[in-house]
Write a protein that holds these residues in place. Sequence first.
Motif, short mmCIF file in Angstrom:
data_model
loop_
_atom_site.label_atom_id
_atom_site.label_comp_id
_atom_site.label_asym_id
_atom_site.label_seq_id
_atom_site.Cartn_x
_atom_site.Cartn_y
_atom_site.Cartn_z
N SER A 1 0.93 -1.19 0.07
CA SER A 1 -0.05 0.13 -0.09
C SER A 1 0.88 1.42 -0.09
N GLN A 2 0.53 2.35 -0.57
CA GLN A 2 0.90 3.49 -0.58
C GLN A 2 0.73 3.97 0.85
N ALA A 3 1.81 4.68 1.41
CA ALA A 3 1.84 5.26 2.58
C ALA A 3 2.69 6.59 2.87
N ILE A 4 2.64 7.37 3.64
CA ILE A 4 3.49 8.59 4.13
C ILE A 4 3.42 8.53 5.49
N GLY A 5 4.90 9.31 5.95
CA GLY A 5 4.90 9.64 7.10
C GLY A 5 4.84 8.71 8.13
N TYR A 6 4.16 9.37 9.33
CA TYR A 6 4.17 8.53 10.53
C TYR A 6 2.89 7.47 10.46
N ASP A 7 2.09 7.41 9.17
CA ASP A 7 1.32 6.08 9.18
C ASP A 7 2.08 5.00 9.02
N ILE A 8 3.29 5.13 8.46
CA ILE A 8 3.95 3.90 8.32
C ILE A 8 4.63 3.48 9.64
N ASP B 1 6.36 9.93 -1.01
CA ASP B 1 5.43 8.96 -0.94
C ASP B 1 6.51 7.42 -0.87
N GLN B 2 5.72 6.43 -0.24
CA GLN B 2 6.22 5.11 0.10
C GLN B 2 5.46 4.10 -0.18
N TYR B 3 5.86 2.78 -0.17
CA TYR B 3 4.99 1.47 -0.24
C TYR B 3 5.49 0.82 1.11
N ILE B 4 4.27 0.22 1.59
CA ILE B 4 4.57 -0.67 2.75
C ILE B 4 4.02 -2.02 2.52
N LEU B 5 4.77 -3.13 2.74
CA LEU B 5 4.39 -4.65 2.32
C LEU B 5 3.86 -5.19 3.78
N PHE B 6 2.51 -5.75 3.33
CA PHE B 6 1.84 -6.46 4.53
C PHE B 6 2.41 -8.20 4.50
N LYS B 7 2.72 -8.51 5.77
CA LYS B 7 3.01 -9.90 6.02
C LYS B 7 2.12 -10.75 5.56
#
Length: 420
Positions: free
Chosen positions: A88-95, A302-308
């Motif tokens: 998912s796209q994510a930014i800042g402290y949401d990560i 803008d960043q991407y986080i990956l879900f386990k």
Amino acid sequence: MPQPRSIAFICCFLLCATAAAHPSANNTVDILHWWVSEGEENSIGIIQRYIEKQGLGWHAEAVAGSGTYRFSDELRKRVASGNPPMASQAIGYDIRDWARQGKLLNLDNIAEEYQWDEVIPFAIQHLSKYQGHWVGVPINTHSTNWLWVNHAQLTRLGLKQPDTWPDLINMLNTAKASGLIPIAIGREAWEHTLLFESVAAGAGGAEFYRRVFLDLDPTALDMKIIDQIFQRMSMLRNFLDAGAITRNWNQATELVLSGQALLQVQGSWVDGEFNASGLVPGRDYDCYRFPDTQGLVLFNSDQYILFKDHVVEPETRNTFVKTLMDVELQRDLNIATGAAPARVDVPRADFNQCGQQAINDMRAANMRRAMLGSIAMGNANPGPVKNALYKVISDHLMGHISNSQAVSRLAQIISQAPRP
């Protein structure tokens, strides 16, 4: 006639070719993102093209609302239902919030192999890591302290780049007297906060901005500077038009593009919108740093986080991550987005004038530790603080509260916020 072993080989080859042409669910990149404007759609298409070149499938779902409750709620629903996206796209402290819940994949092995610590600006690393471990994949370095100016109107009015706050006010007064909308802006609180953060950085300087809005240090609250910031915001209120309460950010960009407005104070994604419309900086529009913030880069990455918990082949995840950090992808992607890349080693030659300036500014600010997280985009402080600031800043800009009320409420937010 082929021998049996040859037949088996041919069948195997055909099956493999078919699998490559039609990737399985375990070989498909499934992402959730918020890129929905014309320039943003071009950008997501570039990521898709690079991913499909790796032989992977592609499935993307867009939910408008960068880092807002709209997007976050949809992501939370998917995770809670046991159906998280792969990324998912994510930014800042949401990560960090997702990492704190133990939901994210640890990316340290890839980061170490490809030396992310050496090529990604320190300020972005601060948000890409949780407890020292890489959990985010940064794809760009947007900066927010920009003026985007219609070049034809600037020339017609005999104006030039504003260097100081009085220069800016003179420019806006001239535009207003000519019948133009001086500042185009939309209705949402994050847009109002983008304007505020540039004013705050210009009035207080880098150290004030860092200590108050990043460190949340109540001892740094200089009330004279806070009062000056809101006085300046009140001055800018006089240069907004009645339509500001109904439009969104890219509609405000259209007003600048069409010459109905002189300028917009907004992030570098505006350059992506102008680029998508075939406009050229220096001919159709100009990009200037907000007065008195020269040398600073207020940034959003803008960043991407990956879900386990997403079921997918590990190699698919790894290929996705490596591709996002590829130098060529970051070049092509950020020519389209208007941002600087998230890497300091991407060549500048193919970027337009504004893109090259963004890269130069980012590299210089990274060396001086003058890259400072955007309040509006959640790169400066945690969500509860950001949302509280949204409320007071937007209420003030819309004229619902006075300068003194805004000063008091902001000081209270900073004083009561948990220190990072």
